[in-house]
Design a protein around this motif. Structure first.
Motif, PDB file in Angstrom:
ATOM      1  N   ASN A 129       1.085  -1.028   0.545  1.00 19.11           N
ATOM      2  CA  ASN A 129       0.257   0.063   0.190  1.00 19.11           C
ATOM      3  C   ASN A 129       1.079   1.027   0.162  1.00 19.11           C
ATOM      4  O   ASN A 129       0.169   2.329  -0.154  1.00 19.11           O
ATOM      5  CB  ASN A 129      -0.986  -0.071   1.379  1.00 19.11           C
ATOM      6  N   LEU A 130       2.266   1.176  -0.030  1.00 22.79           N
ATOM      7  CA  LEU A 130       3.031   2.302   0.150  1.00 22.79           C
ATOM      8  C   LEU A 130       3.956   2.061  -0.995  1.00 22.79           C
ATOM      9  O   LEU A 130       4.170   0.771  -2.394  1.00 22.79           O
ATOM     10  CB  LEU A 130       3.714   2.608   1.048  1.00 22.79           C
ATOM     11  N   ARG A 131       4.154   2.860  -1.800  1.00 24.41           N
ATOM     12  CA  ARG A 131       5.800   3.701  -2.842  1.00 24.41           C
ATOM     13  C   ARG A 131       6.731   4.069  -1.863  1.00 24.41           C
ATOM     14  O   ARG A 131       6.754   5.189  -2.822  1.00 24.41           O
ATOM     15  CB  ARG A 131       5.159   4.153  -4.161  1.00 24.41           C
ATOM     16  N   CYS A 132       7.836   3.202  -1.464  1.00 24.49           N
ATOM     17  CA  CYS A 132       9.069   3.607  -1.408  1.00 24.49           C
ATOM     18  C   CYS A 132       9.942   3.874  -2.109  1.00 24.49           C
ATOM     19  O   CYS A 132      10.339   3.417  -3.398  1.00 24.49           O
ATOM     20  CB  CYS A 132       9.248   2.890  -0.108  1.00 24.49           C
ATOM     21  N   ARG A 133      10.295   5.732  -2.592  1.00 29.23           N
ATOM     22  CA  ARG A 133      11.625   5.820  -3.552  1.00 29.23           C
ATOM     23  C   ARG A 133      12.644   4.564  -3.735  1.00 29.23           C
ATOM     24  O   ARG A 133      12.746   4.640  -5.288  1.00 29.23           O
ATOM     25  CB  ARG A 133      12.164   7.274  -3.293  1.00 29.23           C
ATOM     26  N   TRP A 134      13.039   4.249  -2.847  1.00 26.38           N
ATOM     27  CA  TRP A 134      14.108   3.466  -2.494  1.00 26.38           C
ATOM     28  C   TRP A 134      13.889   2.431  -2.790  1.00 26.38           C
ATOM     29  O   TRP A 134      14.603   1.362  -2.063  1.00 26.38           O
ATOM     30  CB  TRP A 134      14.809   4.125  -1.632  1.00 26.38           C
ATOM     31  N   CYS A 135      12.379   1.977  -2.634  1.00 26.88           N
ATOM     32  CA  CYS A 135      12.477   0.289  -2.485  1.00 26.88           C
ATOM     33  C   CYS A 135      12.878  -1.098  -2.553  1.00 26.88           C
ATOM     34  O   CYS A 135      13.311  -0.487  -4.082  1.00 26.88           O
ATOM     35  CB  CYS A 135      10.394   0.174  -2.632  1.00 26.88           C
ATOM     36  N   ALA A 193       7.938  -6.563  -5.679  1.00 24.04           N
ATOM     37  CA  ALA A 193       6.827  -6.680  -4.697  1.00 24.04           C
ATOM     38  C   ALA A 193       6.167  -5.324  -4.419  1.00 24.04           C
ATOM     39  O   ALA A 193       4.919  -5.389  -3.669  1.00 24.04           O
ATOM     40  CB  ALA A 193       7.208  -7.931  -3.260  1.00 24.04           C
ATOM     41  N   SER A 194       5.808  -4.685  -4.983  1.00 16.09           N
ATOM     42  CA  SER A 194       5.266  -3.313  -4.978  1.00 16.09           C
ATOM     43  C   SER A 194       5.242  -2.233  -5.838  1.00 16.09           C
ATOM     44  O   SER A 194       4.057  -2.363  -6.364  1.00 16.09           O
ATOM     45  CB  SER A 194       6.595  -1.794  -3.369  1.00 16.09           C
ATOM     46  N   TRP A 195       6.216  -1.620  -6.675  1.00 13.70           N
ATOM     47  CA  TRP A 195       5.705  -0.873  -7.995  1.00 13.70           C
ATOM     48  C   TRP A 195       5.720  -1.965  -8.901  1.00 13.70           C
ATOM     49  O   TRP A 195       4.684  -0.911  -9.683  1.00 13.70           O
ATOM     50  CB  TRP A 195       7.079  -0.042  -8.016  1.00 13.70           C
ATOM     51  N   THR A 229       7.771 -11.508   4.789  1.00 15.48           N
ATOM     52  CA  THR A 229       8.276 -10.114   4.245  1.00 15.48           C
ATOM     53  C   THR A 229       7.135  -9.823   3.194  1.00 15.48           C
ATOM     54  O   THR A 229       6.528 -10.623   3.066  1.00 15.48           O
ATOM     55  CB  THR A 229       9.458  -9.947   4.353  1.00 15.48           C
ATOM     56  N   GLY A 230       7.545  -8.439   2.325  1.00 16.78           N
ATOM     57  CA  GLY A 230       7.151  -8.180   1.034  1.00 16.78           C
ATOM     58  C   GLY A 230       8.308  -7.013   0.500  1.00 16.78           C
ATOM     59  O   GLY A 230       8.604  -7.306   0.833  1.00 16.78           O
ATOM     60  N   GLY A 231       6.356  -6.066   0.147  1.00 21.15           N
ATOM     61  CA  GLY A 231       5.560  -5.821  -0.167  1.00 21.15           C
ATOM     62  C   GLY A 231       4.462  -6.190   1.926  1.00 21.15           C
ATOM     63  O   GLY A 231       5.440  -5.387   2.532  1.00 21.15           O
ATOM     64  N   GLU A 232       3.783  -6.029   1.713  1.00 17.79           N
ATOM     65  CA  GLU A 232       3.139  -5.370   3.159  1.00 17.79           C
ATOM     66  C   GLU A 232       2.096  -6.863   3.132  1.00 17.79           C
ATOM     67  O   GLU A 232       0.996  -6.863   2.482  1.00 17.79           O
ATOM     68  CB  GLU A 232       1.965  -4.022   3.106  1.00 17.79           C
ATOM     69  N   THR A 243       6.347  -5.990   8.577  1.00 14.69           N
ATOM     70  CA  THR A 243       5.496  -4.106   7.621  1.00 14.69           C
ATOM     71  C   THR A 243       5.901  -3.445   8.595  1.00 14.69           C
ATOM     72  O   THR A 243       6.257  -3.126   9.363  1.00 14.69           O
ATOM     73  CB  THR A 243       4.408  -4.881   8.709  1.00 14.69           C
ATOM     74  N   ALA A 244       5.230  -2.063   7.466  1.00 11.68           N
ATOM     75  CA  ALA A 244       5.593  -0.800   7.282  1.00 11.68           C
ATOM     76  C   ALA A 244       4.991   0.038   8.474  1.00 11.68           C
ATOM     77  O   ALA A 244       4.484   0.703   8.772  1.00 11.68           O
ATOM     78  CB  ALA A 244       5.168  -0.373   6.135  1.00 11.68           C
ATOM     79  N   GLY A 245       3.485  -1.358   8.830  1.00 11.18           N
ATOM     80  CA  GLY A 245       3.205  -0.976  10.693  1.00 11.18           C
ATOM     81  C   GLY A 245       1.422   0.036  10.047  1.00 11.18           C
ATOM     82  O   GLY A 245       1.721   1.470  10.840  1.00 11.18           O
TER      83      GLY A 245
END
Ligand code: SF4
Length: 230
Positions: A31-37, A42-44, A71-74, A99-101
């Motif tokens: 549910n997030l899109r961290c710039r430096w993921c 598993a996200s973008w 882990t993930g992703g979320e 998790t990102a909490g």
């Protein structure tokens, strides 16, 4: 069904269990899109098939490894996590959830690794910033964090630090949360090369010494580089 990006056997690279041989179950979707993921698959750009809990159990237990890291992703996006964790627990596995909490969920877990995302994660300049506002609204959920900290007793709080000024944000967030022992608050340098980690690590260690936080290495990057399945 849970969408899975990858399952692999390696050592835990981060946190208080760093160095522990573990099976990693990486869910796909965030549910997030961290710039430096560092796991964009598993996200973008989530990849992977949706798989049943029974199928996942067979594969994970097949490694015969006592430690499992989800882990993930979320991971908390998936309601079936409850059943997966219950079954892994019954099979005697130690379970870490990373998790990102930002989402509350009650599952059986031996270590909840919470990694709230600081403002250095917001993707203002990626894909014309189309995820930036949503990311900014979601990345810190103090009420969710408070509920998670009240529910789970074995926790670590892990922050990705890019610049010295990020420490101020860590302190401001901690002030909104119930007390967490200093040795369970981990500061991890942002970086996907040994050089970046060394450069940021050199001043981050000093910040840890000053405030009593724990320095968090990224062993998998140092040992294997930034690639999948390690
Ligand atoms: S929360 Fe984790 S998986 Fe999601 S975008 Fe951020 S670093 Fe990537």
């Amino acid at each position: 069904m849970i969408r899975i990006a990858e399952i692999f056997h390696s050592i835990q690279g981060e946190g208080i269990l760093a160095g522990t041989p573990s099976v990693f179950v990486r869910v796909s979707g965030c549910n997030l899109r961290c710039r430096w993921c560092d796991t964009e698959y598993a996200s973008w750009q989530p990849e992977g098939e949706s798989r049943s809990v029974a199928e996942l159990l067979r594969e994970v237990l097949g490694y015969n490894c006592p430690y499992v890291v989800i882990t993930g992703g979320e991971p908390f996006l998936f309601a079936e996590l409850t059943e997966l964790c219950q079954s892994l627990h019954q099979a005697g596995r130690h379970i870490t959830i990373e998790t990102a909490g930002t989402i509350y969920r009650e599952v059986v877990c031996d270590l909840l690794s919470l990694s709230p995302k600081l403002s250095n994660s917001t993707p203002w300049y990626r894909e014309a910033g189309r995820f930036a506002q949503q990311h900014e609204q979601r990345r810190i959920q103090p009420e969710v964090l408070r509920r998670l900290l009240a529910r789970y007793t074995e926790v670590q709080l892990k922050f990705v630090i890019e610049e010295p000024r990020d420490l101020q944000e860590v302190q401001e967030l901690l002030a909104q949360l119930p007390p967490v022992p200093r040795e369970r608050i981990l500061l991890m340098p942002q970086g996907v090369t040994s050089e970046e980690l060394r450069e940021r690590g050199s001043w981050l260690v000093e910040a840890c010494k000053q405030h009593g936080y724990r320095y968090c290495p990224r062993l998998h990057i140092e040992l294997f580089g930034n690639r999948r399945g390690v």
